[in-house]
Every structure is written in structure tokens, then in C-alpha cells.
Design a protein around this motif. Structure first.
Motif: not given
Length: 330
Positions: A10-16, A161-171, A291-294, A308-310
Motif C-alpha cells: 500500500v502507499s499512503a496517499a501523497p500530497s501534490l 494514480a495512487l489517490g485514485t486506487v486508494f479511494v476505490l480500495n476504501a469503497v 493507518f490507511i484510513g488515517a 483520472p477518477f472517472a
């Protein structure tokens, strides 16, 4: 979700972009973080509950230890996956792997092809399209982390890319178990569906654990076998993007998982400590998801952008729906 990384789970969602130094953290977020972490170690916490608590923390008082959670999320999950191997039988795992092989091959190449077509239709950059497609097709952040350096991805492209899959994983972690129960899926069916249709191993294992122990064994085995496709896909990416001298390392934790499973199957003495190690692994998984949710803030979600999210949503819906239909109807 490095030039040749051992792909993290997993990768913690990075900031831009660059940010100013963070303001000092008060005592309240630290206390709330500590209390929630302790709760995650109790029998009342489950993977979905832990993820939900992490999300609530991130959206309210905030994560007071972002560097800590980012550093230890991948390591904790890797050791937890190895520990789960002590609760599995090698013969049953081989049988599960055989059943999921055709699904794995068809879904990987089908997702990559569909991602290329949809990415062009959405007028997305080639790199972002390929990263999201690989993350959806194989194993989320692990695949993105391995393929990103091969294509020379920029930090912003990796973040999207990481942010996209990160959100969908949570869902997926919240949505899949209720769907499985509503359709009266068997443990084996649900485990196979999770391994095929959910991105990261963390959410695959979390959703399967919430469904049952047999589903957990099937999902973990097939998902880790699927993760091995990081190697040929990364090498194929290097060829398509005309990159040379590419090195791709085998994720070591997969070897550890296989070793633990073999010990549990063929060394009787291991079975005395196997249940304890398996329980510790499940606790590690719960903490990992906290940790992932946080680490999933609204800033991360907004940074992804609509197109990208679409792409990520469309690929995920297609692979989830098609695989579900095939698994239930066969």
C-alpha cells in the motif's frame, strides 16, 4: 500506491506539490489517535471498522503522525500477510490458485486494454492512464510503485494514480461483504471475487476476513499469485515505453507467505504456534487498515481530479461486474 522498488503493498496517499512545514500538533489528535489505535487491538475491531475509524480521524482532528503511519503501513501489512500463511494449507492454496488462474490472466490483460481505450477517450496522458490501468489490473499501489519508475512518472502522476486506487480500495472494503451476503455467495466465490476485483492486498484481505476464514485463505492466495504479474507487466511496460536497463524485484513478502504456508503444512511443530501467529497477523491487518484510513484526507481526494477518477471508477466497475457475473453464474 525508486528505480526498482520492492513493490509496497500500500502507499499512503501523497500530497501534490510542495507544502509549508506542518504546524505543531496539539494534544487532542494524539490522544484520539492513541485511543483508536488501542481499540483496533480489541476483539470489537474488524478491518472495515478500523478503516472507518481511520477515515473519521483524518476528516476530523486529523492524523497527528502522518510520517509514522506512512512509514509503517507497508511493513506492517507485509508481515501480516506472511503471518496469514501460517493458517493456510499448501494443497488447498494450490487448488485455489488453479481456479483463479484463468480469471487472473483474462482480467489483467482485459483491464489494460480497456484502460488504454478509455484513457484515450478521456484525453488523459499516457503515463497516468497506464499507471491507473496497472493499479486496477494487478494490485493497486504495489503495481503503480513498480511501474511508475519504468515509465518515468512524475510525482504528480504517481499521486493521481495512487489517490485514485486508494479511494476505490476504501469503497470496496465496505461495499463487497454486503454484496456477497446479498447474493449468498459461498466463501470460495467471495474470496475469488475479492482477489480479482479489489486493487490492493490490504483491502482484499480486509474484505475477505470480514466475510469468513475460508474466503480469507482463497483471497490471499490468489491475490499474492496475481501480484507476481508485476514482473512481466513491468518488463512489458519497459518495452512499450522504450525504456532500457529496467530491474524489477520480486516482492519478498510473497516468498515469506509461501514459506509460512509450507511450514504450516509439512512441519507439525509449526501448528502449535500457527494459530497465535495467525491471530497476530489479523491484528496487524486491522491496525494497517486504521493507518490507511488515517492517511486518506479530503486534500488527497480533491487532488485526483475528475477524469483520472472517472477512468479508475469505470475500470473498477467493469472488472467487478464482469468477474462477479462469471463467478456467480459458473
Amino acid at each position: 500506491m525508486p528505480a526498482a522498488p520492492t513493490a509496497p503493498l500500500v502507499s499512503a496517499a501523497p500530497s501534490l506539490g510542495s507544502n509549508p512545514p506542518p504546524a505543531p500538533v496539539g494534544w487532542l489528535p494524539k490522544v484520539v489517535f492513541g485511543l483508536l489505535l488501542v481499540f483496533c487491538l480489541t476483539p470489537w475491531a474488524s478491518p472495515p471498522v478500523a478503516l472507518a475509524l481511520g477515515l473519521v480521524l483524518a476528516q476530523t482532528v486529523g492524523n497527528p503522525f502522518p510520517a509514522f503511519t506512512k512509514k509503517y503501513t507497508a511493513k506492517l501489512l507485509q508481515y501480516s500477510v506472511i503471518g496469514l500463511g501460517f493458517g493456510l494449507n499448501a494443497h488447498a492454496a494450490v487448488q485455489a490458485g488453479r481456479q483463479g488462474l484463468l480469471f487472473t490472466i483474462a482480467s489483467i490483460f482485459g483491464t489494460l486494454a480497456l484502460g488504454y481505450i478509455v484513457g484515450r477517450w478521456l484525453k488523459l496522458g499516457r503515463v497516468v492512464t497506464h499507471l491507473i490501468s496497472c493499479g486496477t489490473a494487478i494490485c493497486g499501489g504495489s503495481a503503480i510503485a513498480a511501474v511508475g519508475p519504468v515509465v518515468g512518472a512524475k510525482d504528480e502522476e504517481m499521486s493521481v494514480a495512487l489517490g485514485t486506487v486508494f479511494v476505490l480500495n476504501a469503497v470496496a472494503l465496505f461495499a463487497f461483504p454486503p454484496i456477497g451476503h446479498a447474493l449468498a455467495m459461498s466463501q470460495q466465490q467471495f474470496g475469488l471475487w475479492c482477489a480479482i476485483a479489489i486493487h490492493d492486498t490490504s483491502s482484499v484481505v480486509g474484505a475477505a476476513a470480514a466475510y469468513g476464514s475460508e474466503a480469507l485463505g482463497v483471497a490471499t492466495t490468489i491475490k499474492l499469485a496475481r501480484a507476481l504479474w508485476i514482473i512481466p507487466v513491468a518488463l512489458g511496460t519497459a518495452y512499450l515505453f522504450k525504456q532500457k536497463d529496467v530491474k524489477v524485484k520480486l516482492p519478498w513478502f510473497i516468498l515469506g507467505f509461501i514459506g509460512a504456508m509450507l511450514l504450516n503444512t509439512y512441519v507439525p511443530a509449526t501448528r502449535l504456534v500457527g494459530p497465535w501467529l495467525g491471530q497476530a497477523a489479523r491484528l496487524g491487518l486491522v491496525v494497517t487498515l486504521f493507518f490507511i484510513g488515517a492517511g486518506l484526507s479530503l486534500k488527497t481526494i480533491r487532488a485526483v481530479g475528475p477524469r483520472p477518477f472517472a477512468l479508475g471508477v469505470l475500470l473498477w466497475v467493469v472488472i467487478s461486474s464482469v468477474s462477479l457475473y462469471m463467478i456467480v453464474s459458473v
